[in-house]
Design a protein around this motif. Structure first.
Motif, PDB file in Angstrom:
ATOM      1  N   GLY A  58      83.864  -8.792 -56.321  1.00 40.65           N
ATOM      2  CA  GLY A  58      85.026  -8.923 -55.251  1.00 40.65           C
ATOM      3  C   GLY A  58      84.564 -10.163 -54.160  1.00 40.65           C
ATOM      4  O   GLY A  58      84.755 -10.025 -53.107  1.00 40.65           O
ATOM      5  N   GLU A  79      85.153 -12.648 -59.184  1.00 39.88           N
ATOM      6  CA  GLU A  79      86.559 -12.265 -58.369  1.00 39.88           C
ATOM      7  C   GLU A  79      87.697 -12.149 -59.405  1.00 39.88           C
ATOM      8  O   GLU A  79      87.796 -12.923 -60.180  1.00 39.88           O
ATOM      9  N   ASP A 101      86.405  -7.914 -62.153  1.00 37.93           N
ATOM     10  CA  ASP A 101      86.437  -6.952 -61.223  1.00 37.93           C
ATOM     11  C   ASP A 101      85.364  -5.710 -61.429  1.00 37.93           C
ATOM     12  O   ASP A 101      84.727  -5.755 -62.515  1.00 37.93           O
ATOM     13  N   TYR A 117      78.931  -5.532 -52.926  1.00 35.62           N
ATOM     14  CA  TYR A 117      80.194  -5.575 -52.710  1.00 35.62           C
ATOM     15  C   TYR A 117      80.364  -5.791 -51.147  1.00 35.62           C
ATOM     16  O   TYR A 117      80.332  -4.752 -50.335  1.00 35.62           O
ATOM     17  N   SER A 120      84.625  -4.855 -50.635  1.00 33.16           N
ATOM     18  CA  SER A 120      85.461  -4.760 -51.805  1.00 33.16           C
ATOM     19  C   SER A 120      85.284  -3.698 -52.692  1.00 33.16           C
ATOM     20  O   SER A 120      86.093  -3.264 -53.599  1.00 33.16           O
ATOM     21  N   TRP A 123      88.178  -1.243 -53.255  1.00 32.84           N
ATOM     22  CA  TRP A 123      89.422  -1.599 -53.952  1.00 32.84           C
ATOM     23  C   TRP A 123      89.050  -1.162 -55.642  1.00 32.84           C
ATOM     24  O   TRP A 123      89.866  -1.785 -56.813  1.00 32.84           O
TER      25      TRP A 123
END
Length: 262
Positions: A58, A79, A101, A117, A120, A123
Motif C-alpha cells: 500500500g 501498490e 495489495d 504497511y 494502509s 484497507w
C-alpha cells in the motif's frame, strides 16, 4: 516473484480508490514519518533496516518507501492504485514497484525480512492479509504497520476534528475510539503477537498545505467537491484564529505495531 490476482472489491473500495484522483495532492500535503519511528521499527523487529529485504505494501505515492530506502532497506513497493502508482513512479523512478495489495501479495514465499504497511493495513481484510504476511515473511522476519494519528491532547486538534466530524456526519468520539481499537482489529485471529509503540512528532506547514492534507483523506475525496471546498474555506478561518501567521503546527502520535514471525 509470483503473480497474484488482485483481491475482490470490498466495502471500502470506493474510498480506497478515491486516492487515485488526488495522488499529486496526497504526495504534496500528507505528513511523512520521523526518524524515531524507524528506530522503533528496528528495535521491535530485532534488526537493522540497512540491507533488510523489505516489502512496503500500500505504498501509495512512496512516502514511507523513500524513507525506508534512505535507511538502507532493499525495498520493493506494492501498490494497487493506478493513480498512486503513477505518482510513485514520477517521484521515485529508481525504486521497484509492482501492482498488488495486501490481500494477495505478488511476492514469493519467505521473501521478506520486513513487511511494512504505512497508513494502509486498515484497507486490507485481516482474514486474508495476515496469512499473506506470514507466507511472505521469512522465519524471524517482522510485520510492521503504522498510522499517523492526531495528538488529541493538543487543544486545537480535537476542536478541528469535531468540526470535520460534524461536516462529514460522523461521530467524532466513535472515530477516536475506532482509532484506539486498531491494535485489536489488526489481527482478530490472534495469530500475530503485536508489540506496540507510540512515537510523537510534529511538523509546521502553511495553512494551504494543512487544508490540502485534510482534503486528501478519503472521506473528503468522496464528498462532492463544492461542499468540501466550502468546508475547507470555513476551516481556514478557524485555523487563522489559532495560527495568525498562517503556519500550522500539526502534532501526530504514530501508532506502531510490530509482530515477528516465529
Amino acid at each position: 516473484m509470483t503473480t497474484a490476482q488482485p483481491s475482490q472489491p470490498g466495502p471500502h473500495t470506493a474510498r480506497a480508490e478515491s486516492f487515485n484522483s488526488a495522488a499529486a495532492q496526497y504526495a504534496a500535503s500528507r505528513p511523512a514519518y520521523p526518524a524515531a519511528l524507524f528506530d522503533a521499527v528496528e528495535e521491535l523487529a530485532g534488526r537493522s533496516l540497512s540491507g533488510a529485504r523489505t516489502v512496503d505494501v500500500g505504498a501509495g505515492t512512496g512516502i514511507a518507501t523513500g524513507l525506508l530506502h534512505a535507511r538502507g532497506a532493499d525495498v520493493l513497493a506494492v501498490e494497487p492504485g493506478a493513480g498512486m502508482a503513477a505518482e510513485f513512479r514520477r517521484a521515485l523512478p529508481h525504486l521497484p514497484l509492482v501492482r498488488g495489495d495486501g490481500n494477495a501479495l505478488p511476492v514469493a514465499d519467505a521473501h521478506a525480512d520486513l513487511l511494512t504497511y504505512a497508513q494502509s493495513w486498515h484497507w486490507t481484510d485481516p482474514a486474508r492479509s495476515v496469512p499473506e504476511a506470514l507466507r511472505v515473511l521469512r522465519p524471524g522476519g517482522a510485520l510492521a504497520v503504522w498510522w499517523n494519528t492526531d495528538a488529541l491532547d493538543i487543544e486545537w486538534i480535537p476542536e478541528a476534528a469535531a468540526r470535520a466530524g460534524r461536516f462529514l456526519g460522523q461521530d467524532t468520539a466513535a472515530a477516536q475510539r475506532k482509532a484506539g481499537e486498531r491494535v485489536e482489529r489488526a489481527d482478530p485471529s490472534g495469530r500475530l503477537d503485536f508489540a506496540r509503540r507510540t512515537v510523537r512528532w510534529s511538523r509546521s506547514v502553511p495553512v494551504d498545505t494543512h487544508l490540502a492534507n485534510i482534503g486528501s483523506h478519503s472521506a473528503f475525496l468522496v464528498t462532492p467537491g463544492r461542499h468540501t471546498a466550502a468546508f475547507l474555506e470555513e476551516e481556514r478561518a478557524h485555523l487563522l484564529t489559532v495560527f495568525p501567521d498562517g503556519v500550522v503546527e500539526e502534532t501526530y502520535d504514530v501508532l506502531l505495531l510490530v509482530a515477528r514471525k516465529p
